[in-house]
Design a protein around this motif. Sequence first.
Motif, PDB file in Angstrom:
ATOM      1  N   GLN A  25       0.808  -1.218   0.000  1.00 32.72           N
ATOM      2  CA  GLN A  25       0.000   0.000   0.000  1.00 32.72           C
ATOM      3  C   GLN A  25       0.842   1.269   0.000  1.00 32.72           C
TER       4      GLN A  25
ATOM      5  N   GLU B  19      -1.752   8.141  -4.114  1.00 35.90           N
ATOM      6  CA  GLU B  19      -2.926   8.490  -3.301  1.00 35.90           C
ATOM      7  C   GLU B  19      -4.220   8.317  -4.068  1.00 35.90           C
TER       8      GLU B  19
ATOM      9  N   ARG C 220     -15.099   6.539   2.082  1.00 39.09           N
ATOM     10  CA  ARG C 220     -14.806   7.146   0.770  1.00 39.09           C
ATOM     11  C   ARG C 220     -15.566   6.439  -0.347  1.00 39.09           C
TER      12      ARG C 220
ATOM     13  N   SER D 160      -6.319   2.655  -2.883  1.00 40.38           N
ATOM     14  CA  SER D 160      -5.976   3.627  -1.843  1.00 40.38           C
ATOM     15  C   SER D 160      -7.189   4.461  -1.452  1.00 40.38           C
ATOM     16  N   ARG D 161      -7.930   4.927  -2.458  1.00 43.12           N
ATOM     17  CA  ARG D 161      -9.116   5.743  -2.187  1.00 43.12           C
ATOM     18  C   ARG D 161     -10.183   4.950  -1.433  1.00 43.12           C
ATOM     19  N   TRP D 162     -10.456   3.737  -1.904  1.00 40.92           N
ATOM     20  CA  TRP D 162     -11.565   2.969  -1.320  1.00 40.92           C
ATOM     21  C   TRP D 162     -11.233   2.384   0.046  1.00 40.92           C
ATOM     22  N   ARG D 163      -9.959   2.399   0.417  1.00 39.67           N
ATOM     23  CA  ARG D 163      -9.590   1.949   1.759  1.00 39.67           C
ATOM     24  C   ARG D 163      -9.887   3.011   2.809  1.00 39.67           C
ATOM     25  N   GLU D 164     -10.056   4.249   2.385  1.00 41.19           N
ATOM     26  CA  GLU D 164     -10.366   5.310   3.341  1.00 41.19           C
ATOM     27  C   GLU D 164     -11.793   5.119   3.854  1.00 41.19           C
ATOM     28  N   PRO D 165     -12.001   5.114   5.165  1.00 35.23           N
ATOM     29  CA  PRO D 165     -13.337   4.892   5.715  1.00 35.23           C
ATOM     30  C   PRO D 165     -14.359   5.866   5.124  1.00 35.23           C
TER      31      PRO D 165
ATOM     32  N   GLU E  37     -13.066  11.905  -7.682  1.00 35.30           N
ATOM     33  CA  GLU E  37     -13.314  10.586  -7.121  1.00 35.30           C
ATOM     34  C   GLU E  37     -13.174   9.563  -8.255  1.00 35.30           C
TER      35      GLU E  37
END
Length: 233
Positions: free
Chosen positions: A138, A143, A155, A148-153, A189
């Motif tokens: 990772q 970024e 997002r 990476s984006r979808w791992r953000e709570p 996004e």
Amino acid sequence: MDQVQHKFVQVQGLKHHVAEIGAGPKVVVFLHGFPEIWYSWRHQMICLAGAGFRAIAPDYRGYGLSDPPPVPEKTTFGDLISDLLAILDFLEITKVVLVAKDFGAKPAYMLALLHPDRVLGVVTMGVPFIPPGPSQYQKHLPEGFYISRWREPGRAEADFGRLDAKRVVRNIYILFSRSEIPIAAENQEIMDLVDQSIPLPPWFTEEDLATYGALYEKSGIPNGVTSSIQVLG
């Protein structure tokens, strides 16, 4: 398609949908990726059944017609392995060949390592074998990379929540059919990367899209994303 049978197996506290065709002792289990369901393997299943194999394709927990887990964000590849073993035990199947793609590859690898007595062979696509242990990949991802984006709570939920399920599936298949990796700019996004004038790839029909869209209306795409990203992580 009419030859494929559908059943529900109650294991691990959840009702799991399983598609099946064919008969006999030679069993092949197909494991889907994201944003897929059992339907992704329908052509291969019918072909193998015609060649004398028993072909099985489950929907993971939170996908298709299977029940969602109580807390999707806590789903791990260990849960998928336990689900699969429980399904095989319920169906009284002792040994299988596994065919997997995308994030389904990791449970396939681990099932073969942890339970070699249950696996005759493994075929995977899209994800190489990575030895068990802390994941480091990772930190090398940009970024704006979709994982990476979808791992953000929250997002993925926010990104997908702007669109209906059918449009989300359409966008994803267009994105993933390209040679370029989906990477969003700082002010974008992932769903914003798709020009709505672009047609579906030729191998994915409007009928396919309607099937996926209808099933994701039931299960909810964010549940699937959360589960699969946790598995990839």
